[in-house]
Design an enzyme around this catalytic site. Structure first.
Site, PDB file in Angstrom:
ATOM      1  N   ARG A   1      26.798   8.836 -17.601  1.00 15.13           N
ATOM      2  CA  ARG A   1      27.374   7.712 -16.746  1.00 15.13           C
ATOM      3  C   ARG A   1      27.574   6.879 -16.734  1.00 15.13           C
ATOM      4  O   ARG A   1      28.762   5.861 -16.034  1.00 15.13           O
ATOM      5  CB  ARG A   1      27.201   8.737 -14.560  1.00 15.13           C
ATOM      6  N   THR A   2      26.641   5.921 -16.922  1.00 14.02           N
ATOM      7  CA  THR A   2      26.936   4.675 -17.324  1.00 14.02           C
ATOM      8  C   THR A   2      28.021   4.063 -18.219  1.00 14.02           C
ATOM      9  O   THR A   2      29.009   3.285 -17.863  1.00 14.02           O
ATOM     10  CB  THR A   2      25.760   4.194 -17.591  1.00 14.02           C
TER      11      THR A   2
ATOM     12  N   HIS B   1      18.294  -2.634 -16.426  1.00 11.49           N
ATOM     13  CA  HIS B   1      19.600  -2.253 -16.677  1.00 11.49           C
ATOM     14  C   HIS B   1      20.336  -2.174 -15.367  1.00 11.49           C
ATOM     15  O   HIS B   1      19.732  -2.275 -14.553  1.00 11.49           O
ATOM     16  CB  HIS B   1      19.086  -0.681 -16.516  1.00 11.49           C
TER      17      HIS B   1
ATOM     18  N   LYS C   1      18.704  -2.694 -37.242  1.00  4.53           N
ATOM     19  CA  LYS C   1      19.076  -2.982 -35.970  1.00  4.53           C
ATOM     20  C   LYS C   1      19.748  -4.180 -36.383  1.00  4.53           C
ATOM     21  O   LYS C   1      20.858  -3.987 -35.375  1.00  4.53           O
ATOM     22  CB  LYS C   1      17.932  -2.791 -35.004  1.00  4.53           C
TER      23      LYS C   1
ATOM     24  N   ARG D   1      24.625  -1.150 -24.061  1.00  4.58           N
ATOM     25  CA  ARG D   1      23.391  -0.137 -24.098  1.00  4.58           C
ATOM     26  C   ARG D   1      22.635  -0.242 -25.637  1.00  4.58           C
ATOM     27  O   ARG D   1      23.203   0.674 -26.517  1.00  4.58           O
ATOM     28  CB  ARG D   1      23.605   1.482 -23.976  1.00  4.58           C
TER      29      ARG D   1
HETATM   30  C1  NCD Z   1      18.892   6.163 -16.511  1.00  4.89           C
HETATM   31  C2  NCD Z   1      18.512   5.262 -17.817  1.00  4.89           C
HETATM   32  O1  NCD Z   1      19.249   5.597 -18.943  1.00  4.89           O
HETATM   33  O2  NCD Z   1      17.697   4.197 -18.123  1.00  4.89           O
HETATM   34  N1  NCD Z   1      20.190   6.211 -16.136  1.00  4.89           N
HETATM   35  C3  NCD Z   1      21.471   5.622 -16.338  1.00  4.89           C
HETATM   36  O3  NCD Z   1      21.477   4.871 -16.730  1.00  4.89           O
HETATM   37  N2  NCD Z   1      21.654   6.473 -14.747  1.00  4.89           N
HETATM   38  C4  NCD Z   1      17.833   6.314 -16.484  1.00  4.89           C
HETATM   39  C5  NCD Z   1      16.896   8.077 -17.080  1.00  4.89           C
HETATM   40  O4  NCD Z   1      18.077   8.092 -18.199  1.00  4.89           O
HETATM   41  O5  NCD Z   1      16.310   8.484 -16.481  1.00  4.89           O
END
Ligand code: NCD
Length: 314
Positions: free
Chosen positions: A55-56, A135, A83, A105
């Site tokens: 989703r992100t 986040h 990295k 990310r």
């Molecule tokens: C979270 C993440 O990636 O930090 N999810 C998200 O971004 N919607 C939480 C998770 O992975 O459980």
């Protein structure tokens, strides 16, 4: 606002409220047949994802496209370069392509800070989740969702509202960013987790803590369930999944202890049957799907304010 969005803690209350009110204006766009504004025409947003995401990543892509930016998706996972080096090489490539914003990310906590402060890129850097650290846009979309349900009709917004964040706080960048932002907005946070899943140093966070979910639930206005992040665990943090669900899961019995107005949240991805039962996730109190919708509006607001609407502060 600063040029980058790296930590929820970097946002003043004015910054956060500006993002939330901008998101509120942009959210109406989601209900229109043509969901596009020309605000970022000619700008380039690069999504740089070194870690899995559904989703992100999609949310940032939708947000940038709805503002008419050009979007480049860079899935960097699987690179064999170490990295630090791969981040630098990638950054130089992005710079050469003329990125105006880099949404990153990364599995390593601090990677977005490195990118922002290394001098490798001139673009705005947005942290889309770094390791177990932060986040910030998730915290903003969570605050926006809470504000719509619990703050909009009150003079102080979320001031004095109580929020429980329940589960694997230790591995959760969502929990840390929420704790910081909710404090800025005047809400009171209680972290609920087994002792093994609370981070060392949690006493320095602006929160209360509890090991007992049943004592906390009746007093809160929002309850946010966290996924148990087994991919980040290399030992036994709890006896069995069943035991975890019994002690810390949100099921119909526990949901019945909530006040009538209390909302149930989850950042996703959910593990149904583990931290939350399917009937709770699909219940009327659940705003989990709305969180996803709100995420696009909040990310539009962030990109707009970083790239377009804030020229003088850049
Ligand atoms: C979270 C993440 O990636 O930090 N999810 C998200 O971004 N919607 C939480 C998770 O992975 O459980």
């Amino acid at each position: 606002m600063k040029r980058h969005l790296l930590s929820a803690g970097d946002l003043t209350r004015d910054d956060a409220e500006l993002i939330l009110s901008t998101a509120a204006e942009l959210r109406d766009l989601a209900d229109r047949p043509i969901k596009k504004l020309p605000a970022l025409r000619g700008r380039t947003v690069v999504n740089l994802f070194f870690e899995d995401s559904t989703r992100t990543r999609i949310s940032f892509e939708a947000a940038a496209k709805r503002l008419s930016a050009d979007v480049i998706n860079f899935a960097a996972k699987g690179s064999s370069v170490s990295k630090g080096e791969s981040l630098k090489d990638t950054a130089l490539t992005l710079e050469a392509m003329g990125a105006d914003a880099v949404v990153v990310r990364h599995g390593a906590s601090g990677a977005p800070h490195r990118l922002a402060h290394s001098g490798w890129v001139r673009s705005s850097v947005v942290n889309a989740g770094d390791g177990t650290h932060e986040h910030p846009t998730q915290a903003l979309l969570d605050a926006f969702t809470m504000w719509r349900h619990l703050g909009q009709s009150r003079p102080g917004g979320l001031e004095g509202r109580r929020v429980a964040i329940v589960g694997d706080v230790l591995h959760s960048r969502v929990a840390r960013s929420n704790a910081l932002l909710l404090q800025t907005l005047g809400a009171e946070v209680t972290l609920v987790a087994p002792p093994t899943l609370l981070p060392v140093g949690v006493e320095t966070w602006p929160v209360e803590t509890s090991y007992d979910i049943d004592r906390v639930l009746p007093g809160v206005d929002a309850v946010m369930m966290l996924r148990v992040q087994r991919e980040r665990m290399n030992g036994g943090f709890f006896p069995t999944p069943r035991e975890y669900s019994r002690r810390y899961g949100l099921d119909a019995r526990r949901m019945a202890a909530l006040q009538d107005h209390t909302i149930v949240m989850h950042p996703g991805p959910m593990v149904r049957g583990m931290e939350i039962t399917a009937d709770v996730a699909d219940s009327e109190r659940s705003v989990i799907v709305e969180q996803v919708t709100n995420g696009v509006a909040v990310r539009m607001a962030v990109l707009y304010l970083l790239l377009g609407g804030n020229e003088s502060g850049a």
